[in-house]
Design a protein around this motif. Sequence first.
Motif, PDB file in Angstrom:
ATOM      1  N   ALA A  34    -120.742  30.305 -26.428  1.00 55.09           N
ATOM      2  CA  ALA A  34    -119.808  30.102 -25.317  1.00 55.09           C
ATOM      3  C   ALA A  34    -118.873  28.980 -25.737  1.00 55.09           C
ATOM      4  O   ALA A  34    -119.318  27.926 -26.182  1.00 55.09           O
ATOM      5  CB  ALA A  34    -120.560  29.736 -24.045  1.00 55.09           C
ATOM      6  N   ASP A  35    -117.573  29.231 -25.650  1.00 52.04           N
ATOM      7  CA  ASP A  35    -116.617  28.242 -26.145  1.00 52.04           C
ATOM      8  C   ASP A  35    -115.218  28.642 -25.698  1.00 52.04           C
ATOM      9  O   ASP A  35    -115.016  29.724 -25.158  1.00 52.04           O
ATOM     10  CB  ASP A  35    -116.666  28.196 -27.680  1.00 52.04           C
ATOM     11  N   CYS A  82    -102.930  32.751 -25.993  1.00 53.20           N
ATOM     12  CA  CYS A  82    -103.607  32.070 -24.902  1.00 53.20           C
ATOM     13  C   CYS A  82    -104.753  31.215 -25.430  1.00 53.20           C
ATOM     14  O   CYS A  82    -105.124  31.300 -26.584  1.00 53.20           O
ATOM     15  CB  CYS A  82    -104.192  33.103 -23.945  1.00 53.20           C
ATOM     16  N   THR A  83    -105.292  30.428 -24.533  1.00 57.67           N
ATOM     17  CA  THR A  83    -106.600  29.822 -24.721  1.00 57.67           C
ATOM     18  C   THR A  83    -107.480  30.414 -23.631  1.00 57.67           C
ATOM     19  O   THR A  83    -107.087  30.469 -22.471  1.00 57.67           O
ATOM     20  CB  THR A  83    -106.542  28.289 -24.581  1.00 57.67           C
ATOM     21  N   ILE A  84    -108.644  30.898 -24.047  1.00 48.08           N
ATOM     22  CA  ILE A  84    -109.515  31.597 -23.102  1.00 48.08           C
ATOM     23  C   ILE A  84    -110.950  31.132 -23.311  1.00 48.08           C
ATOM     24  O   ILE A  84    -111.382  30.913 -24.444  1.00 48.08           O
ATOM     25  CB  ILE A  84    -109.365  33.129 -23.277  1.00 48.08           C
ATOM     26  N   ARG A  85    -111.663  30.899 -22.228  1.00 47.43           N
ATOM     27  CA  ARG A  85    -113.071  30.485 -22.299  1.00 47.43           C
ATOM     28  C   ARG A  85    -113.927  31.741 -22.207  1.00 47.43           C
ATOM     29  O   ARG A  85    -113.807  32.512 -21.260  1.00 47.43           O
ATOM     30  CB  ARG A  85    -113.418  29.536 -21.168  1.00 47.43           C
ATOM     31  N   LEU A  86    -114.774  31.921 -23.216  1.00 46.18           N
ATOM     32  CA  LEU A  86    -115.648  33.096 -23.259  1.00 46.18           C
ATOM     33  C   LEU A  86    -117.105  32.680 -23.221  1.00 46.18           C
ATOM     34  O   LEU A  86    -117.478  31.637 -23.765  1.00 46.18           O
ATOM     35  CB  LEU A  86    -115.390  33.906 -24.526  1.00 46.18           C
ATOM     36  N   GLU A  87    -117.897  33.510 -22.592  1.00 43.47           N
ATOM     37  CA  GLU A  87    -119.339  33.301 -22.566  1.00 43.47           C
ATOM     38  C   GLU A  87    -119.948  33.887 -23.835  1.00 43.47           C
ATOM     39  O   GLU A  87    -119.337  34.703 -24.515  1.00 43.47           O
ATOM     40  CB  GLU A  87    -119.950  33.954 -21.325  1.00 43.47           C
ATOM     41  N   ARG A  88    -121.158  33.479 -24.125  1.00 41.48           N
ATOM     42  CA  ARG A  88    -121.879  33.981 -25.293  1.00 41.48           C
ATOM     43  C   ARG A  88    -122.352  35.404 -25.015  1.00 41.48           C
ATOM     44  O   ARG A  88    -122.716  35.745 -23.901  1.00 41.48           O
ATOM     45  CB  ARG A  88    -123.082  33.079 -25.551  1.00 41.48           C
ATOM     46  N   GLY A  89    -122.327  36.236 -26.062  1.00 45.38           N
ATOM     47  CA  GLY A  89    -122.916  37.563 -25.952  1.00 45.38           C
ATOM     48  C   GLY A  89    -121.914  38.701 -26.016  1.00 45.38           C
ATOM     49  O   GLY A  89    -120.724  38.508 -26.235  1.00 45.38           O
ATOM     50  N   ARG A  90    -122.430  39.884 -25.799  1.00 48.34           N
ATOM     51  CA  ARG A  90    -121.652  41.122 -25.865  1.00 48.34           C
ATOM     52  C   ARG A  90    -120.800  41.281 -24.620  1.00 48.34           C
ATOM     53  O   ARG A  90    -121.302  41.165 -23.507  1.00 48.34           O
ATOM     54  CB  ARG A  90    -122.622  42.291 -25.944  1.00 48.34           C
ATOM     55  N   GLN A  91    -119.512  41.570 -24.841  1.00 46.82           N
ATOM     56  CA  GLN A  91    -118.570  41.706 -23.731  1.00 46.82           C
ATOM     57  C   GLN A  91    -117.544  42.782 -24.062  1.00 46.82           C
ATOM     58  O   GLN A  91    -117.281  43.061 -25.225  1.00 46.82           O
ATOM     59  CB  GLN A  91    -117.835  40.386 -23.505  1.00 46.82           C
ATOM     60  N   ARG A  92    -116.960  43.327 -23.026  1.00 46.90           N
ATOM     61  CA  ARG A  92    -115.866  44.275 -23.208  1.00 46.90           C
ATOM     62  C   ARG A  92    -114.548  43.522 -23.204  1.00 46.90           C
ATOM     63  O   ARG A  92    -114.329  42.637 -22.383  1.00 46.90           O
ATOM     64  CB  ARG A  92    -115.838  45.293 -22.069  1.00 46.90           C
ATOM     65  N   ALA A  93    -113.670  43.888 -24.124  1.00 43.30           N
ATOM     66  CA  ALA A  93    -112.306  43.357 -24.158  1.00 43.30           C
ATOM     67  C   ALA A  93    -111.373  44.521 -23.819  1.00 43.30           C
ATOM     68  O   ALA A  93    -111.457  45.585 -24.429  1.00 43.30           O
ATOM     69  CB  ALA A  93    -111.977  42.800 -25.532  1.00 43.30           C
ATOM     70  N   VAL A  94    -110.506  44.316 -22.834  1.00 45.45           N
ATOM     71  CA  VAL A  94    -109.603  45.366 -22.376  1.00 45.45           C
ATOM     72  C   VAL A  94    -108.167  44.845 -22.425  1.00 45.45           C
ATOM     73  O   VAL A  94    -107.876  43.773 -21.901  1.00 45.45           O
ATOM     74  CB  VAL A  94    -109.935  45.803 -20.925  1.00 45.45           C
ATOM     75  N   ILE A 111    -105.578  41.427 -32.126  1.00 52.42           N
ATOM     76  CA  ILE A 111    -105.793  40.232 -31.305  1.00 52.42           C
ATOM     77  C   ILE A 111    -107.002  39.552 -31.909  1.00 52.42           C
ATOM     78  O   ILE A 111    -108.072  40.133 -31.990  1.00 52.42           O
ATOM     79  CB  ILE A 111    -106.055  40.562 -29.821  1.00 52.42           C
ATOM     80  N   ARG A 112    -106.791  38.345 -32.422  1.00 49.64           N
ATOM     81  CA  ARG A 112    -107.875  37.570 -33.030  1.00 49.64           C
ATOM     82  C   ARG A 112    -108.297  36.475 -32.078  1.00 49.64           C
ATOM     83  O   ARG A 112    -107.460  35.860 -31.419  1.00 49.64           O
ATOM     84  CB  ARG A 112    -107.435  36.935 -34.344  1.00 49.64           C
ATOM     85  N   LEU A 113    -109.592  36.213 -32.020  1.00 49.85           N
ATOM     86  CA  LEU A 113    -110.137  35.130 -31.213  1.00 49.85           C
ATOM     87  C   LEU A 113    -110.690  34.068 -32.162  1.00 49.85           C
ATOM     88  O   LEU A 113    -111.631  34.320 -32.894  1.00 49.85           O
ATOM     89  CB  LEU A 113    -111.225  35.646 -30.282  1.00 49.85           C
ATOM     90  N   VAL A 114    -110.050  32.887 -32.156  1.00 50.12           N
ATOM     91  CA  VAL A 114    -110.400  31.812 -33.075  1.00 50.12           C
ATOM     92  C   VAL A 114    -111.063  30.685 -32.263  1.00 50.12           C
ATOM     93  O   VAL A 114    -110.432  30.155 -31.339  1.00 50.12           O
ATOM     94  CB  VAL A 114    -109.137  31.273 -33.786  1.00 50.12           C
ATOM     95  N   PRO A 115    -112.317  30.319 -32.583  1.00 47.29           N
ATOM     96  CA  PRO A 115    -112.972  29.230 -31.838  1.00 47.29           C
ATOM     97  C   PRO A 115    -112.162  27.932 -31.937  1.00 47.29           C
ATOM     98  O   PRO A 115    -111.674  27.571 -33.001  1.00 47.29           O
ATOM     99  CB  PRO A 115    -114.321  29.076 -32.535  1.00 47.29           C
ATOM    100  N   LYS A 116    -112.033  27.246 -30.806  1.00 46.80           N
ATOM    101  CA  LYS A 116    -111.256  25.987 -30.786  1.00 46.80           C
ATOM    102  C   LYS A 116    -112.157  24.791 -31.102  1.00 46.80           C
ATOM    103  O   LYS A 116    -111.659  23.751 -31.486  1.00 46.80           O
ATOM    104  CB  LYS A 116    -110.590  25.815 -29.436  1.00 46.80           C
ATOM    105  N   GLY A 117    -113.464  24.949 -30.887  1.00 47.41           N
ATOM    106  CA  GLY A 117    -114.384  23.824 -31.075  1.00 47.41           C
ATOM    107  C   GLY A 117    -114.858  23.623 -32.467  1.00 47.41           C
ATOM    108  O   GLY A 117    -114.505  24.168 -33.437  1.00 47.41           O
TER     109      GLY A 117
END
Length: 117
Positions: A34-35, A82-94, A111-117
């Motif tokens: 989650a991050d 954007c900056t988006i907060r995601l929870e840990r685990g399997r999720q659907r991206a739409v 669309i790439r999701l790059v951890p900010k932390g």
Amino acid sequence: MQGGGLMFGERDGNLGCGGSENDKAVWTIDTKTADEYEGRLNGARDGTGTSNHLRLRIGAAELLAPVEGTGTWDDYREGSLCTIRLERGRQRAVVRPAGELDSFLIDLKSIRLVPKG
């Protein structure tokens, strides 16, 4: 992919996001922690401006972002979405259009999701 206006572009390896409000692309992602993540969009769109917006929903997180023109359908650019907060685990991206469109939404390469932390 759902909707009649979506197509896969074999030449550029892109998803042509169509001209219908009902079009959407769905992926399953698995976040390790989650991050906060920076969402980076790589796409092309003719013209210089638009009133079109993209809606990105990942799990419970959702955002709207304008889709800017890159000049031509062949001029791909990557930029921060954007900056988006995601929870840990399997999720659907739409990914789908947000509201009425003035023309096609985007030719989407990634669309790439790059951890900010």
